[in-house]
Scaffold this motif. Structure first.
Motif, PDB file in Angstrom:
ATOM      1  N   ALA A 108      73.781 -18.106  25.751  1.00 18.21           N
ATOM      2  CA  ALA A 108      74.109 -19.527  25.653  1.00 18.21           C
ATOM      3  C   ALA A 108      75.570 -19.780  25.989  1.00 18.21           C
ATOM      4  CB  ALA A 108      73.816 -20.023  24.243  1.00 18.21           C
ATOM      5  N   LYS A 109      75.827 -20.864  26.725  1.00 15.43           N
ATOM      6  CA  LYS A 109      77.197 -21.276  27.000  1.00 15.43           C
ATOM      7  C   LYS A 109      77.795 -21.894  25.739  1.00 15.43           C
ATOM      8  CE  LYS A 109      78.269 -23.293  30.852  1.00 15.43           C
ATOM      9  NZ  LYS A 109      78.307 -24.247  31.989  1.00 15.43           N
ATOM     10  N   GLU A 110      79.083 -22.086  25.763  1.00 16.64           N
ATOM     11  CA  GLU A 110      79.730 -22.752  24.642  1.00 16.64           C
ATOM     12  C   GLU A 110      79.399 -24.243  24.611  1.00 16.64           C
ATOM     13  OE1 GLU A 110      81.427 -21.464  22.106  1.00 16.64           O
ATOM     14  OE2 GLU A 110      80.858 -19.516  22.925  1.00 16.64           O
ATOM     15  N   ASP A 111      79.044 -24.790  25.779  1.00 18.57           N
ATOM     16  CA  ASP A 111      78.747 -26.219  25.867  1.00 18.57           C
ATOM     17  C   ASP A 111      77.414 -26.539  25.194  1.00 18.57           C
ATOM     18  OD1 ASP A 111      81.028 -26.455  27.363  1.00 18.57           O
ATOM     19  OD2 ASP A 111      79.970 -26.349  29.292  1.00 18.57           O
ATOM     20  N   ILE A 127      71.391 -35.487  23.814  1.00 19.62           N
ATOM     21  CA  ILE A 127      70.738 -36.454  24.694  1.00 19.62           C
ATOM     22  C   ILE A 127      69.982 -37.453  23.820  1.00 19.62           C
ATOM     23  CG2 ILE A 127      69.177 -36.745  26.655  1.00 19.62           C
ATOM     24  CD1 ILE A 127      69.566 -33.706  27.188  1.00 19.62           C
ATOM     25  N   LYS A 128      70.350 -38.718  23.924  1.00 22.00           N
ATOM     26  CA  LYS A 128      69.715 -39.734  23.087  1.00 22.00           C
ATOM     27  C   LYS A 128      68.292 -40.012  23.583  1.00 22.00           C
ATOM     28  CE  LYS A 128      71.496 -41.153  20.130  1.00 22.00           C
ATOM     29  NZ  LYS A 128      71.606 -40.551  18.781  1.00 22.00           N
ATOM     30  N   GLY A 129      67.377 -40.141  22.632  1.00 18.15           N
ATOM     31  CA  GLY A 129      65.959 -40.242  22.948  1.00 18.15           C
ATOM     32  C   GLY A 129      65.578 -41.478  23.738  1.00 18.15           C
ATOM     33  N   LYS A 130      66.158 -42.629  23.440  1.00 20.24           N
ATOM     34  CA  LYS A 130      65.753 -43.859  24.118  1.00 20.24           C
ATOM     35  C   LYS A 130      66.449 -44.035  25.453  1.00 20.24           C
ATOM     36  CE  LYS A 130      65.426 -48.865  23.634  1.00 20.24           C
ATOM     37  NZ  LYS A 130      65.631 -50.049  22.753  1.00 20.24           N
ATOM     38  N   SER A 131      67.766 -43.881  25.479  1.00 18.64           N
ATOM     39  CA  SER A 131      68.531 -44.161  26.691  1.00 18.64           C
ATOM     40  C   SER A 131      68.661 -42.957  27.607  1.00 18.64           C
ATOM     41  CB  SER A 131      69.926 -44.646  26.315  1.00 18.64           C
ATOM     42  OG  SER A 131      70.646 -43.611  25.653  1.00 18.64           O
ATOM     43  N   ARG A 132      68.379 -41.757  27.090  1.00 20.78           N
ATOM     44  CA  ARG A 132      68.584 -40.494  27.816  1.00 20.78           C
ATOM     45  C   ARG A 132      70.046 -40.328  28.221  1.00 20.78           C
ATOM     46  NH1 ARG A 132      63.867 -40.404  26.262  1.00 20.78           N
ATOM     47  NH2 ARG A 132      62.160 -39.303  27.284  1.00 20.78           N
ATOM     48  N   SER A 133      70.954 -40.944  27.490  1.00 20.49           N
ATOM     49  CA  SER A 133      72.376 -40.774  27.749  1.00 20.49           C
ATOM     50  C   SER A 133      72.835 -39.425  27.189  1.00 20.49           C
ATOM     51  CB  SER A 133      73.178 -41.908  27.107  1.00 20.49           C
ATOM     52  OG  SER A 133      72.991 -41.906  25.693  1.00 20.49           O
ATOM     53  N   TRP A 134      73.768 -38.787  27.925  1.00 20.47           N
ATOM     54  CA  TRP A 134      74.225 -37.445  27.575  1.00 20.47           C
ATOM     55  C   TRP A 134      75.627 -37.512  26.951  1.00 20.47           C
ATOM     56  CZ3 TRP A 134      72.477 -32.468  30.076  1.00 20.47           C
ATOM     57  CH2 TRP A 134      71.158 -32.563  30.534  1.00 20.47           C
ATOM     58  N   THR A 135      75.827 -36.712  25.929  1.00 20.02           N
ATOM     59  CA  THR A 135      77.140 -36.570  25.307  1.00 20.02           C
ATOM     60  C   THR A 135      77.445 -35.092  25.140  1.00 20.02           C
ATOM     61  OG1 THR A 135      76.866 -38.640  24.074  1.00 20.02           O
ATOM     62  CG2 THR A 135      78.560 -37.097  23.294  1.00 20.02           C
ATOM     63  N   LYS A 136      78.581 -34.675  25.685  1.00 24.15           N
ATOM     64  CA  LYS A 136      78.997 -33.282  25.494  1.00 24.15           C
ATOM     65  C   LYS A 136      79.594 -33.141  24.106  1.00 24.15           C
ATOM     66  CE  LYS A 136      81.699 -29.578  27.588  1.00 24.15           C
ATOM     67  NZ  LYS A 136      82.636 -29.210  28.685  1.00 24.15           N
ATOM     68  N   VAL A 137      79.044 -32.229  23.338  1.00 27.81           N
ATOM     69  CA  VAL A 137      79.438 -32.079  21.925  1.00 27.81           C
ATOM     70  C   VAL A 137      80.805 -31.398  21.844  1.00 27.81           C
ATOM     71  CG1 VAL A 137      78.838 -31.004  19.728  1.00 27.81           C
ATOM     72  CG2 VAL A 137      77.045 -32.012  21.175  1.00 27.81           C
ATOM     73  N   GLU A 138      81.708 -32.052  21.138  1.00 25.29           N
ATOM     74  CA  GLU A 138      83.039 -31.494  20.905  1.00 25.29           C
ATOM     75  C   GLU A 138      83.114 -30.902  19.498  1.00 25.29           C
ATOM     76  OE1 GLU A 138      85.204 -31.381  23.247  1.00 25.29           O
ATOM     77  OE2 GLU A 138      84.302 -32.783  24.712  1.00 25.29           O
TER      78      GLU A 138
END
Length: 472
Positions: free
Chosen positions: A402-405, A409-420
């Protein structure tokens, strides 16, 4: 060339005689013979038709039956030699485009009949489809379709019986045609229009530059002239089958009837019986196609051209725009908060639905999906106030590749957020957590990279040396 034509005519005659004499008789359910009788007569075809010459006809055969039979045999011979299906269809349309009006039948007695097969096929008037007699000569007239026509549009049924399409009807003009003939070929007046009592006729002079328009009463049934363009005047009505589809967690899912433009989302949900207790209103959607104007001139390709015409974006953004625009065209979502529909003052309750809208009310999904580089990817039961690490641990923890990243991903909008790290994120039912894989880097990979960089450095050094030498 003449010999070849005579040979084709002889072959067609043999085929028709075979049909009349050799083929077995067919019996209908009442045991009546439905095949042509063996006694034949001779009929000649001339003029603008698929084939010309003398052919056998059956005693008691009418003109339309004989013409159709000759046409089908000749068509099979012509189309059968054509290569592709598209070419066959094109050839068939060309062959079938013979004149069906003002056909002359010359008889041995000297009598000349003028018949109209187009009218016969629409009215069943047998005076336009007489029995054949021995030595009849059928002459199909040549017709200038660009000049010898009448065009009709407006409040008609648009039964394109001649050369028309689903918008207008253009048919061959015959001297003596009246407005009722034009309406016959147009399928009659469309009863969906109101107050249809008059028509507008447009005529051009011989130069085609001067137009004369006048209005006539339909019941007066005026005579027409060659090249007339007729518009049947009526008041357009908008009584259509306007519907939306409601699916998912409602009491009565299915097709819901609506008005043209005044039905609201709240009214539609009420007609569907309201929401079931398990409805997840936070993920509910109203999906509407991009072509909200329902125009036949609108297409996805045209829309993409319009989007790109004045865009100033780099190639990477162009690809992103292509994806986003494709999704917009397929499913243009309405931005609606379904949780406020019961509030009559809310924007959601007043949202106007349109014909063809699709409303999806999903079931509550108290799950979060974890996938990628975890040991047990799959759905994890949702627990309020739990963070990213909790769900990864429930999925068996991070895999060794697994990468560190990590991405939320939000279920309704499918918008992506990289977890910090050290940032708190709100996890909701239906969300996704993805752990990408670290690519495997072999020695060859790093060697290739070093060689590529070395080549660049060498090239730069060469340029630098040339510059230094030039300055000396």
């Amino acid at each position: 060339m003449q010999k070849k034509k005579m040979a084709k005519t002889a072959l067609l005659t043999v085929v028709l005689l075979f049909q009349s004499y050799i083929l077995p008789q067919n019996k209908n359910e009442f045991n009546f013979d439905t095949t042509p009788r063996q006694s034949t007569i001779s009929v000649t075809i001339g003029g603008d038709f698929i084939v010309s010459g003398s052919f056998p006809a059956v005693i008691g055969e009418r003109v339309d039956q004989f013409v159709t039979r000759i046409f089908n045999v000749a068509k099979s011979e012509r189309v059968g030699t054509t290569a592709s299906a598209e070419q066959k269809e094109m050839v068939f349309k060309q062959l079938a485009d013979f004149t069906k009006r003002e056909i002359k039948i010359k008889r041995v007695s000297g009598q000349i009949l003028t018949i109209d097969l187009e009218k016969y096929r629409l009215t069943g008037d047998y005076s336009q489809n007489p029995y054949l007699q021995n030595d009849d000569v059928i002459i199909f007239p040549f017709n200038d379709r660009e000049r010898n026509f009448v065009f009709i549009t407006g409040a008609i049924n648009r039964n394109a019986s001649s050369w028309g399409n689903n918008q207008t009807v253009k048919f061959q003009f015959v001297e003596g045609d009246r407005l009722e003939d034009a309406l016959l070929f147009a399928g009659g007046i469309d009863e969906g229009f109101d107050k249809v009592t008059s028509a507008e006729i447009s005529r051009l002079d011989a130069s085609g530059e001067k137009e004369t328009k006048f209005t006539v009463t339909i019941s007066d049934n005026p005579l027409l002239k060659r090249g007339d363009r007729i518009s049947i005047i009526g008041v357009e009505t908008f009584r259509r089958d306007y519907t939306v589809t409601v699916a998912g967690e409602v009491y009565r899912p299915g097709t819901i009837a609506i008005s043209k433009g005044s039905s609201t989302l709240k009214e539609v949900i009420e007609k569907a019986g309201g929401f079931l207790p398990n409805a997840d209103l936070s993920r509910a959607e109203l999906i509407r196609g991009a072509n909200v104007f329902k125009s036949t001139l609108f297409s996805e390709e045209l829309d993409q051209f319009l989007m790109n015409r004045m865009a100033e974006i780099n190639p990477e953004d162009s690809l992103s725009l292509l994806i986003d625009n494709k999704l917009r065209f397929i499913r243009g979502n309405g931005v609606i908060d379904f949780t406020t529909i019961s509030d009559t003052a809310s924007a959601a309750s007043k949202f106007s639905v349109r014909n063809g809208d699709y409303i999806n009310i999903p079931e509550k999904l108290n799950l979060v999906y974890v996938f990628g580089q975890v040991y047990n990817p799959g759905y994890i039961g949702f627990t309020a106030d739990k963070g990213i690490d909790y769900y990864i641990a429930k999925a068996g923890g991070k895999g060794q590749n697994a990468k560190e990243d990590i991405y939320l991903i939000k279920g309704k909008s499918r918008s992506w957020t990289k977890v910090e790290k050290d940032v708190s994120y709100t996890i909701e039912p239906g969300d996704f957590i993805w752990l990408p894989k670290e690519p495997v880097r072999t020695f060859s990979y790093y060697l290739d990279r070093v060689m590529a960089i070395s080549s660049i450095v060498t090239a730069l050094a060469t340029v630098l040396l040339l510059v230094i030498q030039f300055k000396k």
